[in-house]
Every structure is written in C-alpha cells, then in structure tokens.
Design an enzyme around this catalytic site. Sequence first.
Site: not given
Lengths: 560, 560
Positions: B74, B76, B97, B108, B277, B305, B385, B413
């Site tokens: 989201k 990206t 955010r 992460k 979230a 999410f 991808f 990306w």
Amino acid sequence: MEKKHLSDIEIAQAAEIRHINTIAAKLNLNEDHLEHYGKYKAKLPLSLLNEEKIKESNLILVSAMTPTPAGEGKTTTSIGLTEGMNKIGKKTVAVLREPSLGPVFGIKGGAAGGGYSQVIPMEDINLHFTGDFSAIEKANNLLSALIDNNIQSKTNNLNIDPRTIVWKRVMDMNDRSLRQITIGLGGTANGVPREDGFNITPASEVMAILCMAESFTDLKERLGNIFIGYTFDKQPVFAKDLKAENAMAILLKDAIKPNMVQTLEGNPAIIHGGPFANIAQGTNTVIATKMGLSLADYVVTEAGFGADLGAEKFLNIKCVSAGLKPKAVVIVATIRALRHHGGAKSEEYNTPSVERVEKGFANLSKHIENIQKFGISPVVAINAFPSDTQEEIQLIQEKCQDYKVKAVVANGWAEGGAGMTNLAEAVVDAANADDNEFKPLYDWKKPIQEKIETIAKEIYGADSVDFSKKATLQMKRMEKLGFDQMPICMAKTQKSLSDNESLHGRPEGFEVSVREFEFAAGAGFIIPILGQMMRMPGLPAVPASEGMSIDDDGVISGLS
Amino acid sequence: MEKKHLSDIEIAQAAEIRHINTIAAKLNLNEDHLEHYGKYKAKLPLSLLNEEKIKESNLILVSAMTPTPAGEGKTTTSIGLTEGMNKIGKKTVAVLREPSLGPVFGIKGGAAGGGYSQVIPMEDINLHFTGDFSAIEKANNLLSALIDNNIQSKTNNLNIDPRTIVWKRVMDMNDRSLRQITIGLGGTANGVPREDGFNITPASEVMAILCMAESFTDLKERLGNIFIGYTFDKQPVFAKDLKAENAMAILLKDAIKPNMVQTLEGNPAIIHGGPFANIAQGTNTVIATKMGLSLADYVVTEAGFGADLGAEKFLNIKCVSAGLKPKAVVIVATIRALRHHGGAKSEEYNTPSVERVEKGFANLSKHIENIQKFGISPVVAINAFPSDTQEEIQLIQEKCQDYKVKAVVANGWAEGGAGMTNLAEAVVDAANADDNEFKPLYDWKKPIQEKIETIAKEIYGADSVDFSKKATLQMKRMEKLGFDQMPICMAKTQKSLSDNESLHGRPEGFEVSVREFEFAAGAGFIIPILGQMMRMPGLPAVPASEGMSIDDDGVISGLS
C-alpha cells in the site's frame, strides 16, 4: 525595578528572538553550515571542529561554592558572563548542559538560566529540544531490550545471569513507581521474570558516554564497552557481546551533534548533553566544548554542583580525557550561601549578617584553595541578590584579596550583560595571566585507592578514607578486569564538602566512607558511592503540570 | 534490470536528495513557511490550513485486499501513484503514516515505501524523524506518572482503585519483557505496588488522539477525556481529573504539526502520525490530510491492513469526524495474494496459477463491493511482481470489468512514477466521475450493537454477531456513561475478512464474536475486541540491530 517582577518565561517570551542564521553569522557560519530545527535552533556538524583553533581559544569554567538547595546560579552566571564578554568585545560562546524534561513537570524550574540571563527559546530547551535526550533514552532501552531478548532466546544465548544485571532502563520523567519493578511476567512468551528499574534519562551511562565521546568511532567503542552484568560462569558481559553498539550509535547519529541557540542578548550558546552531576561527570559534551572553542575565542562553560564535585570532575576527567586546558575558573558565590555556611537557617538566608558571612567564607576559601591546586587562580563571582549589603560584599572582596583573588559582583540576573562587564574584565585578565597553567590533581594510572584518597584529602579536606568490605572486593575485581586506570567519578552529596550533608562551612577532621562502587566502563569512570544517590525523582503532591496551559496558538504559560 | 538488486536503503542513499525548500516551492511555499529539521525535513505550521481549498481538492485513499503476512504494498503504491500523478501533470502530495522505530531493530523493514517508490531521507523517517513519536510517548507516560503519583499522594487524592487502571505506559521498542510488569515496589517511598505493562508507542491512545484532533483546543479536550479507570466508589476517572491535558498538550506542541519530506522523484510527501491499525484507526492525522488538501490538488493517502479494516475505519471514522469526502479509492491487489486466497501455501506464492488466482478473486471482489457500498467505485492496482503472468493479470482485469472497475498494473516498485502513469490516469478519471458520492455506512448515533452488526454483516460478510456476557455488560456501561454515540473501531485480525484468521478468500456463513470492549474516550472510539491484539512486539532470536552499522561519517548500512 518593575521588570524584575516578570517570571523567567515572561521575560523569555517578551525577548526579541533572532533567526538562528543571524546568531550563527556572529561565529562566521552561514546557513549551509547549520542543520536547522525550526527557526531558532540548529545542530552543528562535527566537520566544523578545528583542532588548531581549539588549542588557541580560551576555556573558562564556571563552578560554585557548596550550594544551598536552591543553587547559587551557575547557569545564570555563565550566560550573563557570556553577554558581558561579548559586550567588552570578546567573541564568546556559552557552552552549557541540556536540561532534563522530567523535572519540568515536578517542582523545579527550567534550566535555561534566569531573569535577564537566559538562553531562548526556553520552552523548547526545557522540553524536547532537538531530541537528544529521547535518542539517548532509546539507545539505552534498546540495549535493555536486547539483554532481555537474549535471556529469553534459545539460539544466540550468552548465558547471562539475570540476577547480576546492573543495566537499567531509563525514562525522562519523574516517576517514582518505576524505581523498582519486576518485568517479564505473564508466562513463557513474555520474557524471563527478573527485578529491574528505571532511572531518569540523564542518569543513563549512554548520556555519560555521549558527553565523553570525541567522534563516531570513539562513541561506538565506548557503547560497546558498557558493562551489563555477569554470565552464570561469572564472566563479565558487555554491550559489544550483544552486538549492540552500532545500532545504539545509529540512534545517536544526530544526538552527537551540538545544538546552537541564543542568549537573550543575541549571543550564541551551545547546549549539548546533560549527564547527572552525582553519579556522572555533570558537564556538557566534549564535542560541544570543542565546537565552542573552534568557533569563538572564549568558551564559558559550567559543571554541576559545587567545585568539589563539578570542577574536580571537569578538570580531572573531562579536561584530561579531551586534552583541554582551561584558562580560568569562576567560583560563583552568593551572600545567601555564605550566610548559610556561617550558620543561617533557610528562613534566615535573606537576613544580612556580616558575622555569618565572615564565618561562611571558610567554605568559599576551601574552594579557592582547591582550584589553585590545579594551577589556576580563580575569580569569584558574587551573584547579586536584593538582600545583599555593601558591608557583606566588601568583606568577601577583602577576604578574597588575601588569596590574591578578585571577587566581583555579578548582576546578570537583573541586568543581563550590562551587569556583567566587570566580571568579564576580571575573567579576561585571569585567562591571560601568565601564571595560570592547568595541571590535573592526580595521574589516572595510579591505583584506585590512591586516586580516591587524593580527592578526599586534597579537595574535600578529609583526614582519611574508609573502604567497606564490599568496596575493597570490588576494587580488586576492577583491577583484575584491567579497568583500574580509569579516572574517579565521585558520587557524593553536593550539600557539604564532606560526605555528610549536615556538615556546612569547611568541615575538618572527618573520614570519608566508600560504601561500594559502580563502574561506567563505557564512559570510562570508576564511581565510588559515598551515599544514597537519587536516580529517579518523584512528583510532588501537586505537580507543576497542573498549573501549565497552552493556548490555541501554542503559547505556553506556567512553565518556569 | 541491474538496479532491482539494490536494497531499499541503497536506492534511497543513491538518490539525488533536494533541499526541502525546493520541494516546498512545488506547493507554492517559501522557506519562511517551513520549520526546518535539517535540510530535508520540515514541519508545516497549522496556519497553512485552508478550509476552502480542502473542499475543492481531491482525496484519494489507497487500501488493499486482505493481505498476506508480507503486505501487498500500500505504501509503495501510494508513493508510486503520487509520482505518477505528478508525471501526468496533477499537483499531488502523498500523505502517509510515520513508521514506528521499535520494529526497525526487530525483523521488519522500514515503512517508507520500497524499491523506486520511496520517501527519503529513509533513515531519518524510520528512526526518530522529527520527534513526534517521542513526544507522544512522553505525553502518554506523563499521564501514567500523574496517575501513580496521585495514588501515592495523601493530599489531592482521587481515590483511584489501582486494580481498575486501564491506562498503560508506552515505549517505542520491541520489548516483550515489558508487556506485563509490577511497579511501585520497594517500600513506601517508591509508589504503590500494582500490575502494569508497556505497549509500543503507536498503540497509545495519545497517538490515536493526535491523529483525530483538528486543532489545539480539540487536542486538549480529547486528551482530557482519556478514560483511566475507576475510583473505589466505581466512578470513572479521566485525564482531566488529574489536570493532565494542558501539560500533555504542551508536550505535543510540535508533534501536532505535519512533517514534509520528499519522494525519490522530488515530489512532496507529508508524513504524520502512525496509530495502530488493529486497536486504532491506522491512518495519518486529520491535520496532515487537510494540510495536503490545502496545498495540492490531489492527496494520495493510505490506511492500515485490508479495506475491511483500514478503509472501513478511514471512511466511517476519520472522514465523518473530519468532514472529508474521498473522491476515489484504490484497492491494492497482488497476484501473490490472489494465489494465497485461492489456496496457495506461502511457498507457492510465486508459482503462477490461473485457477488459484480465479478462486482468490473472491476476496478482492468482496472488497470491491464493500467500497461501492460507500458510494465510490474503486480502482484496482495490481502491484506487479516478477512472478506475475500475463494470463493471471488479464483474468483479474476481466473479472474487475464485471464490476465496472478498472484493474491497472502498477510498476512503482521497479520503475517509480514512469510505471504508475496508467494507474494515475485511471485514478484521476475515477475522482472526476460524476457518480462517485461518498456516504458513510452507518450513523454514529445508532446503538453500539447495531453499528457493530452493520460492519460485521455489510463489510465482513458475517451472518451474525455474538456478544459475550462481559461485552454486553460493557455496552450497557458505555451507554450509561453517555459514550455510545461514538463510532466503532473494530479490533479484528487483518488476515481474514472474518474474525478467524484461517478463513481465506471470501468467508461466508460465519458468526463474529465480540469478546470485550475497549474504550478510547479521548480519541472518540468504541473498540470491540474480536481476538487477541498484539500491542508490544518482541525481538527475534537474531535482532536486525546486530546487522546494522554506521561509519565515521554517520552513513548507515543494514537498515532495511
């Protein structure tokens, strides 16, 4: 004078505040040199350090006689002196400690000077400022999380004995409920239960380390050397064993850069680092001091508590470590504190008494003698209060004369720089005197016991030092670990030259007791504990926070 | 392409970074409008908010289908879309955010986008940034200190029952050992013993409040309304009873201002606030969203999410509260996630399968239908991808066509804005379509039970909702306190449309269970708890911190 009735924050908010670029220009810096934090604060990159200039410039330390609980105005005098020095044409920067945020919501006022000798913006300086304390807190607590994670972890386990961990978490808050806690409760997923506690952030060794470090490399090495505790096999464990030092240094990448703000009269001030003055060195970062010396001809700096603590540590630890040679030392005295040491009770501090002042001079005289032992003849600043009488002042000036020391009335609180030019002239004379040649009091290489005895006898005036069984054992252990050649960072009450806070004036014939040691292997100190040290203050029954307010435009009141 | 093998931090560090003044100029701001934090970050004063312009500008929400554990991109996509929109000549700002610092040292990666769709300086954004999280942490913990101080205090005592306190301390650190602790140990001077715990800072209600507040006045009022616990007489206690709200707001005086940074292609991005979230609204501050709308023609924003959580809360809570009318919603999908919902195991995510994608579309279709219930026809972004096949993509595009929804391949990306112009065109078309007219799903004034049933049935696809005895009791209590007219902030697993994380695709015929409630009286939410909610993550056996380093010039590596 009407203006005296304004509070510190009212004076600060009424001041004409200049863009930090204007302040930086006084040090021949342009805006590209600065990392701005809003319009009135900036960080200074380490590339501005200039080793040649550092050697040429003049370092002035402001210390004090043994203080009353209210303090004798070291910060106010330092800022006022900076104004006065600039007024007489000397390019001077104040280099000071950053205040801790926690106590702001308790009882104490801010720590940005007072009256007409303040640094601004005082609200910012007293709150988050540029985030240095927060970064230090995070670096400290990352190490804690890594320790508990390692104890929990099955792979990668260092076999740390949780009962031996001396590394505590920190929070910049007056929060007595966190002093003693148990963590890791609630089953196998939530860590391993153990006793722990929080100190206030300026008591973190990470703070002490940041203030000793001279570069990133030095910072990382010191962080890696933090002593955590022992393994079940009684082997010492350091932060580097957890590979923590790089991540901790990453969290400090901006905190390592000194912060520039301005005085009320628009002179530059550098504010950076604020370690505890009891269990640590109590003075700003080495980098900030060197930054000031790189950019100005005179640096006025200060160190926490009286000269027996602040100046002693400044001279024996910081100056030796960083290769600094102070050119002058100012001892701040007040007639109130002299009366106190002459026997006045707190309700009598404002009652003139030549007799008490004469008797109280014994305390000041010991600090004068102490500074002279470092090869420097001090200047006494009498921080003026309305209750001072001419007779009392004159007496002190005459008595100082016996030591060939000038005692100058300092009116910075009421008058700013205009009230400080006499002191400034005296300080410049002292800094340029031929017979000042700084030498430390002891050689770091001497045995621990000998270094402590030197400080206790020479500075405090003790007859002898008693070491508890525990302390003796700990000294042996430090010797075995090869950490005995570090300087001594005494943890002693600031209320007396001795380790007994009820002994005022110039105590004699006493013994100092070393109960135990702490060990800041990263900062590079051995810390003899001579009494109960507070590391996490509490809030009063009616916290200062209750009287604070902020309006819709973000203007704060009730912050003192 | 060779460049794809670079890590995010390598791409970010190699990027040409522009002075923030240059970025601000694109929004017609000059340097006097900004509060700089170094050369590449700035805070924006609230005086730049422009109510007229807010109504005219276009708000675009980026949400997602039910995600796999890795997330579907989201952030990206939001950043890439911002680049694409600017490329096709639309004055667009991303409003995102702020990431939490704690997880950076765990497993992460950072949260500043990825590949060639990032915001920079990514190290700063992922670390302390401009100190907002730290300020929130302090405000939260000041309230904790005031609570424990009040329990300890003899004067001024509110008679708080320590066993009922729901307000926890917070720390922005992955530190499982702090989840469950006992505080106030060690005798009468150290507080009153009680159970407590730390959450991670983004889980603080202060964060949720900052993100809902529209002004200082609003902020103070919400802070004062924080519910703490009960007295021994069973009366509710709020932060205002401790006179805490002004001091807390003072700590947030800078945190309330949105932060501007830049995308890799030099477009403006506003990054501000990062509430959890699951137990909170999971989207940036209202003030940041309104700032974006004040300064640009299009704002691209996101919410945590999948659309069942992030978009539902964004639309029913944030938009209604702030009077915002989104013009378009992007649902990010990946072929990987479609395979997952079609039955692929995690090791099969990269294995092409038209069958699985077709089956997995059930999940995406439900999110499409859900967004349409708000009066908005969404655009689907297929975040590309390498393992995607043309057949799979075409299938999704055809199936979306049945809903009159465009599905556009998004290559942000790998290609930055150049790979996002098709999506940008589709989004602009959607925003300007006449038939889009946002309407919330429920009326805040309805009974709690009815609001929850509406969300569960309409959005999740549940047949019914079960309320535990405890939950029923709590609903009654909230009604009695007069807090029942607040919106619902569901705390549910993000891994399924249902409250059972093992149900993939589009679950049907299920019942949702409300175990208990939490109550964010300050933020203004009622929080039904549908499962175990994590509020304090832990570190892995080998924390990411071990692989990080920083060199003598302050250049960081190993931060991902």
